[in-house]
Design a protein around this motif. Structure first.
Motif, PDB file in Angstrom:
ATOM      1  N   UNK A   5       1.014  -1.360   0.077  1.00 23.41           N
ATOM      2  CA  UNK A   5       0.375  -0.458   0.121  1.00 23.41           C
ATOM      3  C   UNK A   5       1.193   1.643   0.052  1.00 23.41           C
ATOM      4  N   UNK A   6       1.782   1.385   0.983  1.00 23.00           N
ATOM      5  CA  UNK A   6       2.366   2.222   0.840  1.00 23.00           C
ATOM      6  C   UNK A   6       3.591   2.565  -0.521  1.00 23.00           C
ATOM      7  N   UNK A   7       3.505   1.392  -1.312  1.00 20.79           N
ATOM      8  CA  UNK A   7       4.155   1.832  -2.901  1.00 20.79           C
ATOM      9  C   UNK A   7       3.606   2.327  -3.335  1.00 20.79           C
ATOM     10  N   UNK A   8       1.932   1.677  -3.428  1.00 17.03           N
ATOM     11  CA  UNK A   8       1.426   2.194  -4.132  1.00 17.03           C
ATOM     12  C   UNK A   8       0.731   3.757  -3.866  1.00 17.03           C
ATOM     13  N   UNK A   9       1.125   3.930  -2.646  1.00 17.32           N
ATOM     14  CA  UNK A   9       0.291   5.419  -1.994  1.00 17.32           C
ATOM     15  C   UNK A   9       1.644   6.014  -2.800  1.00 17.32           C
ATOM     16  N   UNK A  10       2.660   6.356  -2.138  1.00 16.10           N
ATOM     17  CA  UNK A  10       3.956   7.324  -3.271  1.00 16.10           C
ATOM     18  C   UNK A  10       4.602   6.684  -4.498  1.00 16.10           C
ATOM     19  N   UNK A  11       3.962   6.451  -5.331  1.00 16.60           N
ATOM     20  CA  UNK A  11       3.751   6.022  -7.327  1.00 16.60           C
ATOM     21  C   UNK A  11       2.559   6.766  -7.661  1.00 16.60           C
ATOM     22  N   UNK A  12       1.165   6.907  -6.457  1.00 14.21           N
ATOM     23  CA  UNK A  12      -0.059   8.227  -7.218  1.00 14.21           C
ATOM     24  C   UNK A  12       0.899   9.196  -6.726  1.00 14.21           C
ATOM     25  N   UNK A  13       0.966   9.400  -5.329  1.00 12.08           N
ATOM     26  CA  UNK A  13       1.735  10.879  -5.222  1.00 12.08           C
ATOM     27  C   UNK A  13       3.369  11.094  -6.204  1.00 12.08           C
ATOM     28  N   UNK A  14       3.855  10.300  -6.602  1.00 10.90           N
ATOM     29  CA  UNK A  14       5.111  10.571  -7.714  1.00 10.90           C
ATOM     30  C   UNK A  14       4.686  11.313  -9.039  1.00 10.90           C
ATOM     31  N   UNK A  15       3.451  10.740  -9.426  1.00 15.13           N
ATOM     32  CA  UNK A  15       2.579  11.157 -10.728  1.00 15.13           C
ATOM     33  C   UNK A  15       2.103  12.388 -11.196  1.00 15.13           C
ATOM     34  N   UNK A  16       1.278  12.747  -9.464  1.00 12.62           N
ATOM     35  CA  UNK A  16       0.355  13.526  -9.152  1.00 12.62           C
ATOM     36  C   UNK A  16       2.080  14.613  -9.061  1.00 12.62           C
ATOM     37  N   UNK A  17       2.662  14.603  -9.007  1.00 14.74           N
ATOM     38  CA  UNK A  17       3.812  15.871  -7.520  1.00 14.74           C
ATOM     39  C   UNK A  17       4.378  15.717  -9.283  1.00 14.74           C
ATOM     40  N   UNK A  19       3.417  15.851 -12.479  1.00 16.34           N
ATOM     41  CA  UNK A  19       2.196  16.857 -13.521  1.00 16.34           C
ATOM     42  C   UNK A  19       2.298  17.842 -13.218  1.00 16.34           C
ATOM     43  N   UNK A  20       2.080  18.304 -11.599  1.00 14.45           N
ATOM     44  CA  UNK A  20       1.784  19.770 -11.059  1.00 14.45           C
ATOM     45  C   UNK A  20       3.180  20.293 -10.758  1.00 14.45           C
ATOM     46  N   UNK A  21       4.263  19.755 -10.625  1.00 16.13           N
ATOM     47  CA  UNK A  21       5.784  20.182 -10.099  1.00 16.13           C
ATOM     48  C   UNK A  21       5.401  21.076  -8.761  1.00 16.13           C
ATOM     49  N   UNK A  22       4.823  20.380  -8.029  1.00 17.69           N
ATOM     50  CA  UNK A  22       4.833  20.322  -6.414  1.00 17.69           C
ATOM     51  C   UNK A  22       5.388  19.449  -5.811  1.00 17.69           C
ATOM     52  N   UNK A  23       5.685  18.827  -5.985  1.00 20.56           N
ATOM     53  CA  UNK A  23       7.241  17.529  -5.376  1.00 20.56           C
ATOM     54  C   UNK A  23       7.150  17.737  -4.220  1.00 20.56           C
ATOM     55  N   UNK A  24       7.643  19.115  -3.393  1.00 21.33           N
ATOM     56  CA  UNK A  24       7.545  18.572  -1.687  1.00 21.33           C
ATOM     57  C   UNK A  24       6.625  18.612  -1.365  1.00 21.33           C
ATOM     58  N   UNK A  25       5.305  19.908  -1.772  1.00 24.53           N
ATOM     59  CA  UNK A  25       3.571  19.669  -1.102  1.00 24.53           C
ATOM     60  C   UNK A  25       3.640  17.976  -0.818  1.00 24.53           C
TER      61      UNK A  25
END
Length: 52
Positions: A5-17, A19-25
């Motif tokens: 589940x942590x890998x899935x969360x990290x993957x989803x957050x990585x893809x979103x960040x 495309x939005x260029x808000x990696x730190x947030x």
């Protein structure tokens, strides 16, 4: 199961960040999500112990 589940969360957050260029947030939101998930798990364990 938790690691998966942590890998899935990290993957989803990585893809979103990406495309939005808000990696730190999104990294900080990911840490908050994992912390809340851990708190929920502990509270469920306590509840199960009290019910027995």
């Amino acid at each position: 199961m938790k690691i998966f589940l942590y890998c899935i969360y990290a993957g989803i957050l990585g893809v979103i960040s990406f495309f939005t260029h808000e990696i730190v947030a999104f990294v900080l939101l990911g840490f908050i999500l994992i912390a809340l998930n851990n708190v929920l798990t502990v509270l469920k364990e306590i509840s199960n112990k009290l019910d027995k």
